[in-house]
Design a protein around this motif. Structure first.
Motif: not given
Ligand code: MN
Ligand code: BES
Ligand code: ZN
Length: 497
Positions: A273, A280, A323, A350-352
Motif C-alpha cells: 500500500d 503515503k 495499491n 489511500d483509503a483503498e
Molecule cells: Mn491505504
C-alpha cells in the motif's frame, strides 16, 4: 519439533529439563508438589529464600545432579486471582524463551494443571493444553528465508507436556493448539515475505498450494476479466495503478452438513500500500507490505481448519491488489460503481482497503452466510485508538459482536468493540456520488467500518480492524499471526460435535 502429551507421573518421565509452575502464593498445582517432593523440597526452599518469587512470567533455571531430570526451570505464575488467560500466556512465553535456544534436547512441561481465571471444573485443562501447544509452536518461529547465513539448528527437539489424561479429548485440544500455532506461523510467513515476491498472483498461488496439500479445501481464483464481469469495479480501481494484476481468491471447506449455512471469512489483501496517487510519506512505508495481514490471517486459519477438520462449513475470500500510483492509477475524484450498484467518490486513494472489501462483502451474499467476519489492516486511526493490544470489532449484530469478543478473550487474542452508530454515517456523504470513501479525521476507524456496513446489510457481519495487532514495529518488526487464534476459537465454537 516433536510434541507429545503424557499422563504418566512426572517423576516417571526422564527429560533434560523439567518445567514447573510456581504461584506467587497459595496452593500449588499438583505437578509442582510432586516435583518438589521428588527434589527433596528444593522448590519450596527456592521460594522461601526468594530465588524464585513466583511473580508472573519470571523464570529461574538451574542444573540438577540427579535423575530423572538434568535441569529445573521454575516459571512464576503470579497470584491466582490475576491469572487471566492473557497472563498465563505471558508465563508460557517466558518459558518458551528460556528453552528454545537452551541446552536441553527434551523438555518436560508441567504447566497444564495451573488454574486460570474463568476455569470451570471440566474442560479447562483442554483449553490450557491447547494454549500451551499454540504458544510453544508460535514462540519457536523464525523467519530466515532471506538470510544467507542460517542460524544453527536448535538442540531442542522434543517436548512432552504432562496431562491428567492422554485420551482423545486432551489430545484433540493439544493438537488444535499446535495447529493454531502453525497456522499463525503460516500467516507470519506470508506477512513477512517481501512485497516484490508477495503480490496478488503469488498470494493466490499460496491458496492453491494449501488446497493441493489438503483435499478438503477447494479454491477458485478470479482474474481481472472475471472480476470485471461480476462488476467488482472498486477492487479493479485499486489495482489499476499497478503492473501486478489483482486477484479474487475463493476457498471452500465443507466439514458440516450440506444444509448448514457457511461461516464466511473475508480478508483484505493489499500486498503493498503506497497510498496510490494520495501517496503515503516515505518513512516506514516498507511496513505496508503487511497490508495483506487480513488475508494472511484468513489463509492461516484455513490451514488450521484443513489440519483439524471440524464439522462446519466455511467459505473464505480474499480481495488481493497492489495499491500503486502509475499513469493508469485511480485519481482522487474518480467515481466508481461498486459491485453492489452503489457509487463511490474516491477522494483519497489511500483509503483503498474499504474499496477492495466492499466488493468482497457484496460477493459473499450468494452463500447465505451464518456469519461474515472480515479482517483488515484498515486504518491507522485504529492504532491511535487501541494501540497494539486489541483488534477493533464492529458489528451489525450484538450477539455476534459478543461471540467475537469472547473468542478473543478465551484465546488470549483480545478485541474491543467500537460503535457503528448511524450518527457517524453522514461523514461519508458525497456531493457527487452515493458516498465518498473517507469520513474526515474524527473517528477514522468507525467511519471506515460505516463504509463497509453499507455493503453488509443482508447478513450477520463483524469487521475486525487489525492494523495495530497484525504486526510489530521496531526491533521485533514482523508479522504476529493475529487474529488467527481468535478466528480459530470462534469457528470451533460453532462446529458440530
Ligand atoms: Mn491505504
Ligand atoms: N493500510 C492502511 C492503514 C494502516 C496504516 C495500517 C498504518 C497499518 C498501519 C490503510 O489503507 C490506510 O492507508 N488508511 C488511511 C485512511 C485514510 C486515508 C482515511 C489511514 O489510516 O491513514
Ligand atoms: Zn491499506
Amino acid at each position: 519439533m516433536n510434541f507429545t502429551l503424557s499422563s504418566k507421573p512426572i517423576s516417571d518421565i526422564k527429560a533434560d529439563c523439567l518445567v514447573v509452575a510456581l504461584p506467587e502464593k497459595g496452593d500449588w498445582p499438583a505437578s509442582t508438589t510432586q516435583a518438589n517432593e521428588a527434589l527433596g523440597g528444593l522448590i519450596k526452599t527456592l521460594h522461601k529464600n526468594g530465588d524464585a518469587t513466583g511473580k508472573n512470567a519470571t523464570t529461574l533455571q538451574m542444573p540438577l545432579d540427579g535423575q530423572p531430570w538434568a535441569r529445573l526451570l521454575v516459571v512464576g505464575t503470579g497470584a491466582d486471582k490475576d491469572r487471566t488467560p492473557a497472563n498465563y500466556r505471558k508465563a508460557l512465553i517466558a518459558m518458551a524463551g528460556q528453552i528454545k535456544d537452551g541446552p536441553s534436547k527434551h523438555v518436560l512441561v508441567g504447566l497444564g494443571d495451573t488454574l486460570v481465571t474463568g476455569d470451570d471444573a471440566t474442560g479447562s485443562e483442554a483449553a490450557r493444553l491447547s494454549l500451551i501447544g499454540r504458544t510453544l509452536e508460535e514462540q519457536f518461529y523464525r523467519f530466515t528465508e532471506f538470510k544467507s547465513e542460517k542460524p544453527s539448528d536448535r538442540k531442542l527437539g522434543k517436548i512432552t507436556v504432562a496431562a491428567s489424561s492422554a485420551g482423545k479429548a486432551m489430545k484433540d485440544a493439544f493438537n488444535l493448539g499446535l495447529a493454531t500455532g502453525r497456522g499463525m506461523n503460516f500467516t507470519r510467513d506470508l506477512g513477512n515475505t517481501p512485497p516484490n515476491i508477495c503480490h496478488p498472483v503469488w498470494l493466490a498461488e499460496q491458496a492453491q498450494k494449501l488446497a493441493k496439500a489438503h483435499d478438503c479445501i477447494k479454491t477458485e481464483i478470479l482474474d481481472e476479466k472475471q472480476m470485471k464481469k461480476l462488476g467488482m469495479n472498486t477492487i479493479l480501481a485499486v489495482g489499476q495503478g499497478s503492473t501486478q494484476p489483482p486477484r479474487f481468491i475463493i476457498m471452500e471447506y465443507s466439514g458440516g452438513k450440506a444444509k448448514d449455512k457457511p461461516h464466511v471469512l473475508v480478508g483484505k489483501g493489499i500486498t503493498f500500500d503506497t497510498g496510490g496517487i494520495s501517496l503515503k510519506p516515505g518513512e516506514g512505508m516498507d511496513e505496508m507490505k503487511y497490508d495483506m495481514g487480513g488475508s494472511a490471517s484468513v489463509l492461516g486459519t484455513m490451514q488450521v481448519i484443513a489440519e483439524t477438520k471440524p464439522k462446519i462449513n466455511i467459505v473464505a475470500v480474499i480481495a488481493a491488489a497492489e495499491n500503486m500510483p502509475d499513469g493508469g492509477a485511480t485519481r482522487p475524484g474518480d467515481i466508481v460503481t461498486t459491485m453492489s450498484g452503489q457509487t463511490v467518490e474516491i477522494l483519497n486513494t489511500d483509503a483503498e482497503g474499504r474499496l477492495v472489501l466492499c466488493d468482497a462483502l457484496t460477493y459473499v451474499k450468494r452463500y447465505n452466510p451464518a456469519s461474515v467476519l472480515d479482517m483488515a489492516t484498515l486504518t491507522g486511526a485504529c492504532i491511535i485508538a487501541l494501540g497494539h493490544q486489541a483488534s477493533a470489532v464492529f458489528s451489525n449484530d450484538d450477539e455476534l459482536a459478543n461471540e467475537v469478543l469472547a473468542a478473543g478473550e478465551r484465546a488470549g487474542d483480545r478485541a474491543w468493540r467500537l460503535p457503528l452508530w448511524d450518527e457517524y454515517q453522514s461523514q461519508l456523504d458525497s456531493n457527487f456520488a452515493d458516498m465518498q470513501n473517507i469520513g474526515g479525521r474524527p473517528a477514522g476507524s468507525i467511519t471506515a467500518a460505516c463504509f463497509l456496513s453499507r455493503f453488509a446489510k443482508d447478513y450477520r457481519w463483524a469487521h475486525l480492524d487489525i492494523a495495530g495487532t497484525a504486526w510489530n514495529s521496531g526491533k521485533a518488526k514482523g508479522s504476529t499471526g493475529r487474529p488467527v487464534p481468535l478466528l480459530v476459537d470462534y469457528l470451533m465454537s460453532h462446529a458440530g460435535k
